[in-house]
Design an enzyme around this catalytic site. Structure first.
Site, short mmCIF file in Angstrom:
data_model
loop_
_atom_site.label_atom_id
_atom_site.label_comp_id
_atom_site.label_asym_id
_atom_site.label_seq_id
_atom_site.Cartn_x
_atom_site.Cartn_y
_atom_site.Cartn_z
N GLU A 1 21.93 9.73 30.32
CA GLU A 1 22.64 9.12 31.47
C GLU A 1 22.20 7.66 31.64
OE1 GLU A 1 25.10 10.68 32.83
OE2 GLU A 1 24.70 12.82 33.03
N ARG B 1 34.78 4.96 39.73
CA ARG B 1 33.73 5.97 39.64
C ARG B 1 33.95 6.90 38.46
NH1 ARG B 1 30.37 9.26 44.29
NH2 ARG B 1 29.09 10.37 42.77
N HIS C 1 31.47 12.65 29.44
CA HIS C 1 31.37 13.93 30.16
C HIS C 1 32.56 14.86 29.91
CE1 HIS C 1 28.18 11.77 32.10
NE2 HIS C 1 27.91 12.73 32.95
N HIS D 1 22.75 19.42 29.92
CA HIS D 1 23.85 18.53 30.33
C HIS D 1 23.76 17.17 29.62
CE1 HIS D 1 26.80 16.61 32.91
NE2 HIS D 1 25.93 15.68 33.20
N HIS E 1 31.30 18.30 29.08
CA HIS E 1 31.54 19.48 29.90
C HIS E 1 32.20 20.58 29.06
CE1 HIS E 1 31.48 17.15 33.98
NE2 HIS E 1 30.27 17.40 33.52
N GLU F 1 35.90 8.61 44.08
CA GLU F 1 36.56 8.60 42.77
C GLU F 1 38.07 8.51 42.90
OE1 GLU F 1 34.31 10.94 39.90
OE2 GLU F 1 36.17 11.40 38.86
P1 NAD Z 1 17.81 20.85 35.92
O1 NAD Z 1 17.95 20.63 37.36
O2 NAD Z 1 18.18 22.17 35.36
O3 NAD Z 1 16.31 20.53 35.51
C1 NAD Z 1 15.92 20.70 34.18
C2 NAD Z 1 14.70 21.61 34.05
O4 NAD Z 1 13.54 20.85 34.36
C3 NAD Z 1 14.68 22.78 35.02
O5 NAD Z 1 14.13 23.89 34.36
C4 NAD Z 1 13.75 22.32 36.12
O6 NAD Z 1 13.13 23.39 36.76
C5 NAD Z 1 12.77 21.51 35.33
N1 NAD Z 1 12.08 20.44 36.06
C6 NAD Z 1 12.59 19.67 37.04
N2 NAD Z 1 11.70 18.72 37.37
C7 NAD Z 1 10.62 18.90 36.60
C8 NAD Z 1 9.38 18.22 36.46
N3 NAD Z 1 9.12 17.12 37.15
N4 NAD Z 1 8.49 18.68 35.57
C9 NAD Z 1 8.77 19.78 34.80
N5 NAD Z 1 9.93 20.45 34.86
C10 NAD Z 1 10.84 20.01 35.75
O7 NAD Z 1 18.64 19.75 35.08
P2 NAD Z 1 18.93 18.21 35.28
O8 NAD Z 1 19.10 17.66 33.93
O9 NAD Z 1 17.98 17.56 36.20
O10 NAD Z 1 20.35 18.21 36.03
C11 NAD Z 1 21.50 18.68 35.39
C12 NAD Z 1 22.52 18.98 36.44
O11 NAD Z 1 22.87 17.79 37.14
C13 NAD Z 1 23.82 19.54 35.89
O12 NAD Z 1 24.20 20.66 36.63
C14 NAD Z 1 24.81 18.41 36.08
O13 NAD Z 1 26.12 18.88 36.26
C15 NAD Z 1 24.28 17.76 37.31
N6 NAD Z 1 24.69 16.37 37.46
C16 NAD Z 1 25.20 15.99 38.65
C17 NAD Z 1 25.56 14.68 38.87
C18 NAD Z 1 26.05 14.26 40.22
O14 NAD Z 1 26.53 13.13 40.36
N7 NAD Z 1 25.93 15.08 41.24
C19 NAD Z 1 25.40 13.73 37.87
C20 NAD Z 1 24.85 14.14 36.65
C21 NAD Z 1 24.50 15.47 36.46
N1 GLY Z 2 27.86 11.50 37.59
C1 GLY Z 2 29.19 11.12 37.93
C2 GLY Z 2 29.35 10.61 39.30
O1 GLY Z 2 28.44 10.61 40.09
O2 GLY Z 2 30.40 10.21 39.64
#
Ligand code: NAD
Ligand code: GLY
Length: 370
Positions: A194, A251, A258, A275, A262, A246
Site C-alpha cells: 500500500e 478516491r 485492488h 490483502h 480483490h 468516492e
Molecule cells: P490484519 O488486520 O489481518 O492483520 C494482519 C495480522 O497481523 C493479524 O494476524 C493480526 O493479528 C496481526 N498483527 C496486527 N498487528 C500486529 C503487530 N503489531 N505485531 C504482530 N502481529 C500483528 O491485516 P491488515 O493487513 O492489517 O489489514 C487488512 C485488511 O484491511 C483487509 O481486510 C483489507 O480489506 C482492509 N483494508 C481496508 C482499507 C480501508 O480503507 N478501510 C484499506 C486497505 C485495507
Molecule cells: N483503501 C481505499 C480507500 O480508502 O479508499
C-alpha cells in the site's frame, strides 16, 4: 535522488480535513503509553477496546493501563485474528459484548489491531446504537498507512470483499510505529504494497524515495518507517479530503491494483493471500494492462516489478484463468452500469480511472502476469 530520511521519530501529526468530521493522525514511537493523546478525543470517561487474539497479548495491557491511569474505565473485546473473521458473525460478537457491558452512545470504540479489526470495529461503531464515537489505533503497517485513515468500514461477504459497510470517520488515528517491530515480515511486506501504491498512483518523488530506501524499510529502520507512514498518510489524507465518499473518481484511484487483488482474495478464499500481497500482484496486472494499451513501456513495468520484489512481495498473480478473474471482478464496487472500472497508469505517479479497456488487453495482461 538523495535519500530523504525523517529527522527524528518524535510525534508527527497529519490532518485529515473534512470540515466537521476532520481529525488528526498522530504518528510516533511509544504513543500507546501516552494516553493523553487518545484521552483528549474521548467524549466519556469510558471506552471499549476491540482487538484480536494476536495483538491483545502484545499491546492490550499497555493501552488499558495507560487509559486506566488517565481515569478511563475500559472494557475489552478480543476477537479471533484473521481476514476470515471479518464477517457478520464476528460483528455480532462485538454487538453482544457491547450490550453485555452496557456500552452507551458516548462510549467510544477503540480499534486496536490491523485493518481487519479497524474495518470491523469501524462498522460496529457506525451501526451500534445508530453510531458511537470511534478511534483507530492501527498496529500493522497496512493499517497505519491506509485502512485506519479515511473512514471506510466494512465486513466481507462470502461473494466478495467489503461488500457491506459504511463511510464512518474516526475521531482520531493513533499510529504507534513501535508496534511494527513485532510484525511478521510477511505482514510488513503486505503493508509496503500500500505504501508503494501511493508513489505509483500520485507521488513520483515518494516512489523514488522508496527506490532509495526499500532495504531500510524491510529492515525496520525506525526513521525510514516513520517517514513512509507520514508520507503515505499525507497522500491518503489529501485524497480523502478531496473525495470523501468516492464520488468524483479521485478516491477510487486509491484502489490501484485492488480490482485484481480483490478477485484473487475472494477466489482463493480470504486469508490465503494477504490483502497487500494480492494488491501487489494486482498492481503488476494494472501496469501490464497499461502497457498493453501503450500507455507505459516495458522499462516502467520492470521498475514497478523490481520495487515490489525488493519489498518481498509477489509479482505474479495466481493462474486462475481469465474468465474467473472477470467473474470475480464483476462484483467490484467500482462497477457502474454493468461496466468494470479499472485504475491504470500513464506513468509512475500518474494513475487514472477508466472503463474503456479492450477485453484483449485485459486478457493478455492477466495471462502474462499469472
Ligand atoms: P490484519 O488486520 O489481518 O492483520 C494482519 C495480522 O497481523 C493479524 O494476524 C493480526 O493479528 C496481526 N498483527 C496486527 N498487528 C500486529 C503487530 N503489531 N505485531 C504482530 N502481529 C500483528 O491485516 P491488515 O493487513 O492489517 O489489514 C487488512 C485488511 O484491511 C483487509 O481486510 C483489507 O480489506 C482492509 N483494508 C481496508 C482499507 C480501508 O480503507 N478501510 C484499506 C486497505 C485495507
Ligand atoms: N483503501 C481505499 C480507500 O480508502 O479508499
Amino acid at each position: 535522488m538523495a535519500p530523504i530520511v525523517a529527522q527524528s521519530t518524535t510525534m508527527q501529526t497529519v490532518h485529515v480535513a473534512l470540515a466537521e468530521r476532520s481529525y488528526p493522525i498522530y504518528i510516533g514511537e511509544g504513543l500507546l503509553e501516552n494516553a493523553a493523546v487518545l484521552v483528549q478525543h474521548l467524549p466519556q470517561k469510558r471506552a471499549a477496546i476491540v482487538s484480536d487474539t494476536t495483538v491483545a497479548p502484545l499491546y492490550l495491557d499497555t493501552l488499558v493501563k495507560a487509559l486506566t491511569a488517565a481515569g478511563i474505565s475500559v472494557t475489552s473485546v478480543v476477537l479471533p485474528s484473521g481476514e476470515q473473521y471479518k464477517d457478520w458473525r464476528t460483528l455480532n460478537t462485538v454487538f453482544e459484548a457491547l450490550l453485555d457491558q452496557h456500552c452507551e452512545r458516548k462510549t467510544a470504540l477503540i480499534a486496536l489491531g490491523g485493518g481487519v479489526i479497524g474495518d470491523l470495529t469501524g462498522f460496529a461503531a457506525a451501526t451500534y446504537l445508530r453510531g458511537v464515537p470511534f478511534v483507530q489505533v492501527p498496529t500493522t503497517l497496512l493499517a497505519q498507512v491506509d485502512s485506519s485513515v479515511g473512514g471506510k468500514t466494512a465486513v466481507n461477504l462470502p461473494r466478495g470483499k467489503n461488500l457491506v459497510g459504511a463511510f464512518y470517520q474516526p475521531l482520531a488515528v493513533i499510529a504507534d510505529t513501535a508496534t511494527l517491530k513485532t510484525l511478521p515480515p510477511r505482514e510488513l511486506s503486505a503493508g509496503l504494497a500500500e505504501v508503494i501504491k501511493y508513489g505509483l498512483m500520485r507521488d513520483t518523488t515518494f516512489f523514488e524515495w522508496l527506490e532509495e530506501n526499500m532495504e531500510a524499510l524491510v529492515a525496520l529502520d525506525a526513521n525510514a518507517l516513520a517517514y513512509a507512514v507520514q508520507r503515505s498518510c499525507e497522500n491518503k489524507a489529501a485524497v480523502v479530503a478531496a473525495d470523501e465518499r468516492e464520488e468524483s473518481g479521485q478516491r477510487a484511484l486509491l484502489n490501484l491494483g485492488h480490482t485484481f487483488g480483490h478477485a484473487i482474495e475472494s477466489t482463493l478464499g480470504y486469508g490465503s493471500w494477504l490483502h497487500g500481497e494480492a494488491v501487489a500482484a494486482g498492481m503488476v496486472i494494472a501496469a501490464r494492462v497499461s502497457q498493453q494499451m501503450a500507455l507505459i513501456d516495458e522499462a516502467t513495468v520492470q521498475r514497478i516489478v523490481q520495487l515490489l520484489e525488493r519489498a518481498r512481495l509477489p509479482t505474479k498473480a495466481p493462474a486462475l484463468g481469465f474468465e474467473r478473474y472477470l467473474g470475480a471482478m464483476g462484483l467490484d464496487k467500482k462497477v457502474e452500469g454493468g461496466k468494470i472500472h479499472f485504475i491504470l497508469l500513464r506513468a509512475i505517479g500518474d494513475a487514472f480511472l477508466t472503463a474503456d479497456v479492450p477485453r484483449s488487453a485485459l486478457a493478455a495482461a492477466i495471462n502474462s502476469s499469472s
